[in-house]
Structure formats: structure tokens, C-alpha cells
Enzyme design. Structure first.
Site, PDB file in Angstrom:
ATOM      1  N   TYR A 555     -11.568 110.504 -30.782  1.00 29.64           N
ATOM      2  CA  TYR A 555     -12.343 109.904 -29.630  1.00 29.64           C
ATOM      3  C   TYR A 555     -12.087 108.785 -29.310  1.00 29.64           C
ATOM      4  CZ  TYR A 555     -16.874 108.994 -26.959  1.00 29.64           C
ATOM      5  OH  TYR A 555     -17.504 108.611 -25.947  1.00 29.64           O
ATOM      6  N   LYS A 559     -10.649 108.095 -25.286  1.00 30.71           N
ATOM      7  CA  LYS A 559     -11.143 107.223 -24.144  1.00 30.71           C
ATOM      8  C   LYS A 559     -10.346 106.107 -23.955  1.00 30.71           C
ATOM      9  CE  LYS A 559     -15.389 109.480 -23.380  1.00 30.71           C
ATOM     10  NZ  LYS A 559     -15.778 109.866 -21.887  1.00 30.71           N
TER      11      LYS A 559
END
Ligand code: ZN
Length: 658
Positions: A555, A559
Site C-alpha cells: 500500500y 501510494k
């Protein structure tokens, strides 16, 4: 044409005004009779005034109300005798007419009465109905329209030549009625304008309208001028066509001076009309009834030469303005209808609702033009007459009713992951600022999320380029382009440390959080480049970009990579006038992910109450989806007009980020 009157429905009306509402709505239900605020109705009643005396009052449709949805509150009560007396004056200026109408209402808090109030007042019957029925204007808008009307109706209607609506029309009608009306008269045909019917009861007046229009329809059918076989047309599709559409929108917006919605209609009827070999003749006369001119402008644009259209409009203005009673300021010279052999019919408006109204009006105009053409040739009013209505202050007042346009009026925003959480809040924030919103989500509930012309919800798997391209084309076809892109969709998989992280799990996160966004940005770029006020992209990032956490490798990395992608885009797209900025939210708990149980479990894990856990930041404040969405919307607005490549935390202050 058949009556929609039902005795049991009518019985629900408690008084004559409610019956007036009932039959007005029946008229409004049939778009071949009235469209979007067109037409008007009235009823004359006797009421007790404040002194207990009987007073004759005419309830006439208020300006700005639509017959289809009118309520009792949409009718303005005006002293009948005063209006009848006004009709006897030799002349009355528009401002004085409005002043007289408003100062002789018997109730202060009602809408301004229709500009046809005096005309309604002079008609002797209790109920009066007025429409712009397609069938009637198909016949009157021909070279021998008057003779045809006389042939159809004989002595049952009074025929009134065209004059400008308002006081002059009321006076002319009074004269025609006085000299021509016999015992058989049940209505009045206004050439190039529409029809009135009247009767002693709501039912009688309404059913006379239906019967009169029915006779016109039967006449058209008898003369093979009713329905026309539709050629099967193949509408050109694909990215190239949509880019042409977006380019057209860009140019029309520049001509208008504000961004516009351009809705493409490539159905068989619109396309075959736009492709007719005689379109340059039949579509260049003018609108079917004068009050359409404020919606459609006098003429559609044929093809895509916006500069030539603007030039011709300026000429039309400078030719007719000197003859106007008072000086006029030119309205925007942009077209509202475009007829193009590849695109079909494009309807243009300041927002999707307006574009829909324009499309509806022109859909009926096509029928009227084709029918009149079959009768020997369509003829509209002269440019001079239409100029007077287009620049009539009382007509322009209808358009001004909308007030100041919203911040993103005429603009289009696409939001991913729109069915829940921050995405859903972004839908609300952008709709509230007047944007047309295209909401994409894997969850099919997105299609039912909102009603209304400004919302398009599409189910879409963003890892499929083909699916996304299809959604984008659908959005451009409906609204004409793309101005704002909110990259929100993403996944947050459960915690997993690097030593146990499977490549496939890592790749899945990358595919959705990173790869899909690259594809989206690439596919949207040509459209964002054609945004009339410049393209804007908002990336919903994460606190993890600057302050990653253990167990969130995929994650945080996805990002962070997306963040870097956005920064490069800011560098590459600046010359295309596209701004791209990132928001980094943290601890937004009002999303589907965070149930009460999960929240309690996490709070307990850190030894906090749920409230303390929610406000575990420098400012001790809770961050909601709405906070993020409002900032995302503002990033697209003028406050940030000179900001690109920025990264803004929205996290209540995080000590690791600061
Ligand atoms: Zn009218």
C-alpha cells in the site's frame, strides 16, 4: 391526441383552483403540447376581499412555473377588472405592464404573473388554456398556413396574425375576438405561435384543446405529413469522435465566455436530420415558436465552424439592434444546437439540465420542420421578429431566474471509487458546486447513487483499460468533455510484513493503486487538455507516502509511486494548462471499511477510547470523508488556480509528517 382527463382523479380536486392545477398538469404531461415552461393557463374566480366584498380574481400561471409540475402556489391571483381595463389602453410599456400586474395581485407572496395575463383576462370564459402544440405550429409555419388553419377549423377558432407576445398581442386578440368571434368559437390560433382554448369548466377548456389539436393532427395525417420513415443510421463512435466532440465543446465554450455542457444525440432521428441533403435550407429558418429562441438561439450551427457562427450572430445583432425600442447588450454569441453529419445533434447548455431542455425543444422542432416541409415548406418568423423576442427583457428574465451560476457550472468531473467513503463525498462536493459528475466504481450501486441530469454513475473495473475507455466515451458523449479528474479508487489490503508478502498480492495492489491510475491519466489527458478553464487532477494519496507503517509495504509503496507519478505529470502537463495536486488524508474513519467493531478493536489495541483514537492527531480533531472531499473540490477551484504539484495533508496534523 387523446384526453387524459379521468373523473376519479379530477374528483380529488377540492376547489376550482385545484381543478385548474389538475388540467394544467394534464397539458404539461404531453410534450407535444408544451415544453419546459411553455404555455400558460388561467381560471377566473370570485373571492371575498378583506372587506367581505365579492371580487373577481384571475389566477394565471406564474412566470417560471412549468405546467407539468405546477401547484396552486404557481398561480398568481390578479384583480380581473383591472386587467380588462388595461387592455383598453392604447399602449403600455413592458415595465409598466409588469408593474400593473404585480401591484394588482391580491396576494403579495406569489410569482410574477405570466406576460399573457392580460390576454387571459379579456377572454370571456372561466377557464383558458394556451399551448404551443406541435401539430398547430407545423401547420401555421408554412407559406399558406393561415388558409390551412381556416380550412381545418372554419368558424370554431379565431385566427390571429403574429405579433409579439405581451400587451400588443392581448390588444390584437381583443380586436380579433370583437370582430370575428361567433357563437361557435371555442379557441384561437395564433399564427407562428400556438393555440388557445377556453370553456366554462376545466374539463371543457382542456378537452377543447385536445379536440382542436387532434383535428390538426388528423389534417397532417391526411396530408402524409405526420410520421416519416427513419433511415437506420450508424453513429460514429470511438476515441477519435469523442475528441472531436471535446474540441467542439472547447471552441463553443471560448465563444460563450464560460464552460458549457455539450450533449451528443446520435440516435437515428437526430443523425438522419443532421445528414439531410437539404439541412442547410430547412434548419436555417428559425425556431417553431418564438419563446424557444431564448433556449436554442435563432439558428443551429451546421458543422463545426464556430468562428463563422459567431460572426453571423454578431451580424444578426448589429442588424436588428438599432431597430429595438431601447439599447440592448449582445448575449453570448455561441450556438445552442449543432447539427453535424458525424456527431449528429449536439445540445448545448450552461449545465446538463439546460442542455436537456435544448435537446427536448429541438427534438420537437425536427418533427415540426419535417411536417411543415411535407406540407410544402417550413417557414419561421422573420429574424427581426425573433430578435425582438430573444432580446425581450421579459424573456431574458426567465433565464436570469437561475441566479449566479455555480462555481463549476458547465464543467465535468470524473471520480473513481465513487460509491463509498471519500469518493462518495467527492461526488457530493462536486455536485454541490454545480459540476456534472461521472462516478465510477466496481460496485454496481454507483449507477443508482443519484438522480438528475448532472449525474452519471457507471460500473467500471479500472484494471480493464477497455472498460475504462468505454466509460470515458460514454461520459464525453453525455457531457461533451472532461475538466476534473479525482483519482480516489484504491485498496488497502490487510497488514502483511515484507518477509511474508507474496508477489501476486504485491502486484494486485500495484495494479489497482498505481497501474490503473497511469492508464486513467493517459486516457484522460487529451480531454483534460481541452478543458475550457484548464484541466485539474486531484490525487487522493495517503499519510503513508510520508509516514509509512509496518505491515503496509504494498500500500505505502503504491501510494508513494502514485505520488511521484503525479509530480511528473505536474511537470509534463503544465504547458497543457492541467494542474495536478495531491491530498494526503489519514485516519478517515467514516468509510465502509471502518465498522464500529473494527474501530473499537483498534482503539483497544492502542489503549484508547474510540473518540480518542479518532482524534489521535496534533489538532485532536476528527477527519471525515467530507473534509477530504471539500478540499479536493476546492483544489479544482480558483483558490488553487496557480498551484500544481502540491501535496497537502488532511490529517489533523501528524507528528511524523510535520
Ligand atoms: Zn405562447
Amino acid at each position: 391526441m387523446h384526453t387524459l382527463w379521468k373523473d376519479d382523479e379530477a374528483a380529488a380536486s377540492r376547489d376550482e383552483l385545484e381543478l385548474r392545477v389538475y388540467t394544467s398538469r394534464l397539458l404539461g404531461r404531453d410534450k407535444s403540447l408544451v415544453l419546459h415552461g411553455g404555455g400558460n393557463t388561467s381560471v377566473k374566480l370570485t373571492e371575498k376581499n378583506v372587506f367581505g366584498e365579492d371580487e373577481q380574481v384571475i389566477y394565471v400561471k406564474g412566470s417560471g412555473w412549468d405546467l407539468g409540475t405546477i401547484e396552486a402556489a404557481g398561480f398568481a391571483p390578479v384583480q380581473l377588472n383591472h386587467l380588462q381595463k388595461l387592455a383598453g389602453l392604447p399602449a403600455l410599456s413592458d415595465p409598466e405592464m409588469v408593474n400593473q400586474l404585480v401591484t394588482h395581485q391580491t396576494c403579495a407572496s406569489v410569482p410574477i404573473p405570466s406576460v399573457e395575463a392580460i390576454l387571459h383576462a379579456i377572454l370571456p370564459n372561466k377557464y383558458v388554456d394556451h399551448t404551443h402544440a406541435d401539430a398547430i405550429i407545423s401547420i401555421t409555419n408554412t407559406a399558406d398556413g393561415e388558409a390551412r388553419i381556416r380550412e381545418i377549423y372554419g368558424d370554431t377558432v379565431v385566427v390571429v396574425p403574429y405579433v409579439m407576445p405581451g400587451f400588443d398581442l392581448a390588444k390584437l386578440c381583443a380586436e380579433c375576438l370583437a370582430t370575428m368571434a361567433g357563437a361557435n368559437v371555442i379557441g384561437m390560433v395564433l399564427l407562428n405561435h400556438g393555440i388557445f382554448s377556453f370553456g366554462q369548466s376545466a374539463k371543457e377548456s382542456y378537452e377543447r384543446m385536445i379536440a382542436l389539436v387532434g383535428r390538426a393532427e388528423a389534417y397532417l395525417k391526411r396530408h402524409n405529413a405526420w410520421e416519416f420513415p427513419q433511415a437506420v443510421e450508424n453513429a460514429p463512435k470511438g476515441a477519435e469522435v469523442m475528441r472531436s466532440l471535446a474540441k467542439l465543446r472547447f471552441e463553443v465554450s471560448k465563444a460563450a465566455g464560460f464552460p458549457v455542457i455539450v450533449a451528443r444525440h446520435a440516435d437515428a432521428k437526430s443523425l438522419s436530420f443532421a445528414r439531410r441533403s437539404d439541412v442547410e435550407v430547412i434548419a436555417q429558418h428559425g425556431p417553431a415558436t418564438p419563446d424557444h429562441v431564448i433556449r436554442t438561439k435563432r439558428l443551429p450551427m451546421l458543422g463545426r465552424d464556430v468562428a463563422a457562427y459567431v460572426e453571423a450572430y454578431r451580424k444578426y445583432f448589429s442588424t436588428h439592434e438599432p431597430q429595438a425600442k431601447e439599447r440592448k447588450t449582445m448575449l453570448d454569441p455561441a450556438p445552442r444546437i449543432v447539427l453535424d453529419p458525424e456527431l449528429g445533434l449536439c445540445a448545448i447548455g450552461k449545465n446538463p439540465q439546460e442542455a436537456n431542455i435544448v435537446a427536448d425543444i429541438y427534438d420537437h422542432t425536427i418533427d415540426i420542420i419535417l411536417r411543415a416541409t411535407a406540407l410544402g415548406g417550413y417557414q419561421a418568423l422573420s429574424a427581426r421578429n425573433l430578435f425582438d423576442v430573444e432580446y425581450w427583457d421579459l424573456e431574458q428574465a426567465k433565464l436570469r431566474k437561475g441566479g449566479k451560476p455555480a462555481q463549476f457550472s458547465g464543467e465535468v468531473a470524473l471520480i473513481t471509487g465513487a460509491a463509498s467513503g471519500i469518493g462518495k463525498a467527492c461526488v457530493e462536493s462536486l455536485l454541490a458546486r454545480g459540476a456534472a459528475v461521472v462516478a465510477l466504481d466496481l460496485d454496481s450501486s454507483v449507477t443508482r447513487m443519484k438522480n438528475g441530469a448532472s449525474f452519471l454513475g457507471l460500473q467500471c473495473d479500472l484494471t480493464s483499460a477497455a472498460q475504462f475507455k468505454q466509460s470515458l466515451e460514454q461520459a464525453v458523449e453525455q457531457f461533451g468533455g472532461l475538466d476534473m479528474l479525482v483519482l480516489n479508487a484504491g485498496i488497502f489490503p490487510g497488514g502483511c510484513r515484507i518477509d511474508a508478502l507474496e508477489t501476486e498480492d504485491w502486484l494486485k495492489v500495484m495494479r489497482i493503486n498505481l497501474d490503473a491510475n497511469l492508464m486513467l491519466m493517459r486516457e484522460c489527458h487529451p480531454f483534460l487538455k481541452l478543458a475550457p478553464c484548464g484541466g485539474r487532477v486531484v490525487v487522493i494519496g495517503s499519510k503513508n507516502v510520508h509516514a509509512p507503517g509496518p505491515g503496509a509495504a504494498a500500500y505505502s509503496a503504491s501510494k508513494a509511486a502514485l505520488n511521484q507519478l503525479a509530480r511528473v505529470a505536474a511537470l509534463e502537463w503544465g504547458t497543457d494548462n492541467i494542474r495536478i495536486n495531491s491530498l494526503h488524508p489519514n485516519a478517515v474513519f467514516d468509510t465502509g471499511l471502518w465498522t464500529e467493531e473494527v474501530l473499537m478493536a483498534r482503539a483497544r489495541h492502542y489503549g484508547m477510547s474510540v473518540d480518542e483514537y479518532k482524534k489521535n492527531n496534533v489538532l485532536k480533531t476528527e477527519v471525515t470523508s467530507r473534509d477530504v472531499a471539500e478540499l479536493a473540490a476546492e483544489l479544482c477551484g480558483s483558490l488553487f488556480a496557480k498551484t500544481t504539484g502540491a501535496q497537502i495533508p488532511v490529517d489533523g496534523g501528524n507528528d511524523r509528517v510535520i
